[in-house]
Design a protein around this motif. Structure first.
Motif, mmCIF file in Angstrom:
data_model
loop_
_atom_site.group_PDB
_atom_site.id
_atom_site.type_symbol
_atom_site.label_atom_id
_atom_site.label_comp_id
_atom_site.label_asym_id
_atom_site.label_seq_id
_atom_site.Cartn_x
_atom_site.Cartn_y
_atom_site.Cartn_z
ATOM 1 N N ILE A 49 1.882 4.422 -0.078
ATOM 2 C CA ILE A 49 2.043 5.550 0.856
ATOM 3 C C ILE A 49 3.395 6.230 0.624
ATOM 4 C CG2 ILE A 49 2.350 6.121 3.295
ATOM 5 C CD1 ILE A 49 0.173 4.052 3.919
ATOM 6 N N THR A 50 4.442 5.445 0.411
ATOM 7 C CA THR A 50 5.768 6.012 0.165
ATOM 8 C C THR A 50 5.787 6.826 -1.119
ATOM 9 O OG1 THR A 50 6.740 4.115 1.275
ATOM 10 C CG2 THR A 50 8.206 5.441 -0.077
ATOM 11 N N ARG B 142 -5.718 4.992 -2.191
ATOM 12 C CA ARG B 142 -4.272 5.195 -2.246
ATOM 13 C C ARG B 142 -3.691 4.820 -3.600
ATOM 14 N NH1 ARG B 142 -5.038 2.584 2.524
ATOM 15 N NH2 ARG B 142 -4.881 3.889 4.340
ATOM 16 N N TYR C 273 -2.797 15.451 4.150
ATOM 17 C CA TYR C 273 -3.328 15.386 2.786
ATOM 18 C C TYR C 273 -4.533 14.446 2.726
ATOM 19 C CZ TYR C 273 -3.300 14.676 -2.281
ATOM 20 O OH TYR C 273 -3.646 14.597 -3.593
ATOM 21 N N PRO D 33 2.339 17.079 4.467
ATOM 22 C CA PRO D 33 2.501 15.730 5.010
ATOM 23 C C PRO D 33 1.365 14.816 4.539
ATOM 24 C CG PRO D 33 1.907 17.267 6.752
ATOM 25 C CD PRO D 33 2.039 18.058 5.497
ATOM 26 N N TYR D 34 1.662 13.538 4.473
ATOM 27 C CA TYR D 34 0.710 12.562 3.941
ATOM 28 C C TYR D 34 -0.581 12.512 4.759
ATOM 29 C CZ TYR D 34 -1.368 7.972 3.256
ATOM 30 O OH TYR D 34 -2.259 6.949 3.048
ATOM 31 N N GLU D 35 -0.464 12.472 6.082
ATOM 32 C CA GLU D 35 -1.644 12.335 6.941
ATOM 33 C C GLU D 35 -2.606 13.506 6.753
ATOM 34 O OE1 GLU D 35 1.491 12.216 8.173
ATOM 35 O OE2 GLU D 35 1.698 10.049 8.474
ATOM 36 N N GLU E 62 4.004 10.082 -0.456
ATOM 37 C CA GLU E 62 4.844 10.988 0.331
ATOM 38 C C GLU E 62 5.915 11.627 -0.547
ATOM 39 O OE1 GLU E 62 6.242 8.500 3.465
ATOM 40 O OE2 GLU E 62 4.529 8.944 4.762
ATOM 41 N N LEU F 60 4.253 14.256 -2.618
ATOM 42 C CA LEU F 60 3.806 15.400 -1.820
ATOM 43 C C LEU F 60 4.963 16.240 -1.289
ATOM 44 C CD1 LEU F 60 0.949 13.735 0.233
ATOM 45 C CD2 LEU F 60 0.698 15.564 -1.436
ATOM 46 N N THR F 61 6.168 15.705 -1.283
ATOM 47 C CA THR F 61 7.309 16.425 -0.730
ATOM 48 C C THR F 61 7.540 17.780 -1.389
ATOM 49 O OG1 THR F 61 8.345 14.346 -0.103
ATOM 50 C CG2 THR F 61 9.787 16.263 -0.264
#
Length: 161
Positions: free
Chosen positions: A77-78, A107, A94, A90-92, A81, A84-85
């Motif tokens: 997840i990190t 993931r 996406y 935001p991750y959620e 993120e 995606l920055t």
């Protein structure tokens, strides 16, 4: 009955008693002894001590496997993120839009795309950005999804010399 016959019966009874445990006990304990072969001291040979120590170690091993999978999830997840920055997503949001578009990637695959295949990840992010535009979803972080990352971010194999 004579005393000698009684003594011989008692003696025969003691002669025929096994000096070793029954075979079924041996085969029941054999896997435990194999697991405890590396232990030190009495825990290696004493059945009661070995059994309690093995229970503790097997519980800790199960807990460690659970924690390893949890840490891998947090790491992925990190990484996503971080990938995606530059796109401002935001991750959620996406992951939610990927599910709505019926793109069923887990993931691990998405995190690997973010690290090792940035163009594939960029195309997926562009698809999600267009989906957000169609649904008019805007967040304070994202006013418009950038199809390409900013110039300050260096992505592997995207720079040509």
């Amino acid at each position: 009955m004579k005393l000698s016959s009684i003594l011989s019966a008692v003696r025969n009874q003691f002669l025929w008693t096994p000096k070793h445990p029954a075979p079924e006990q041996f085969f029941r304990k054999k896997p435990h002894f194999r697991l405890a072969a590396y232990m030190k001291g009495r825990r290696r040979n004493c059945w009661t001590l070995m059994r309690t120590q093995l229970e503790k170690q097997l519980l800790l091993a199960a807990w460690g496997r659970h924690m390893t999978s949890r840490e891998k999830r947090y790491l992925r997840i990190t990484r996503m993120e971080g990938a995606l920055t530059p796109f401002g997503l935001p991750y959620e949001q996406y992951m939610e839009n990927l599910a709505k578009m019926n793109i069923l990637l887990n993931r691990k695959i998405l995190a690997d795309f973010g690290i090792w295949e940035p163009r594939t990840f960029r195309s997926l992010t562009t698809l999600v950005g267009h989906k957000c535009d169609l649904e008019n979803i805007t967040t304070p972080v994202q006013k418009a999804v950038r199809p390409y990352p900013t110039d300050s971010v260096l992505v592997r194999r995207c720079l040509e010399f």
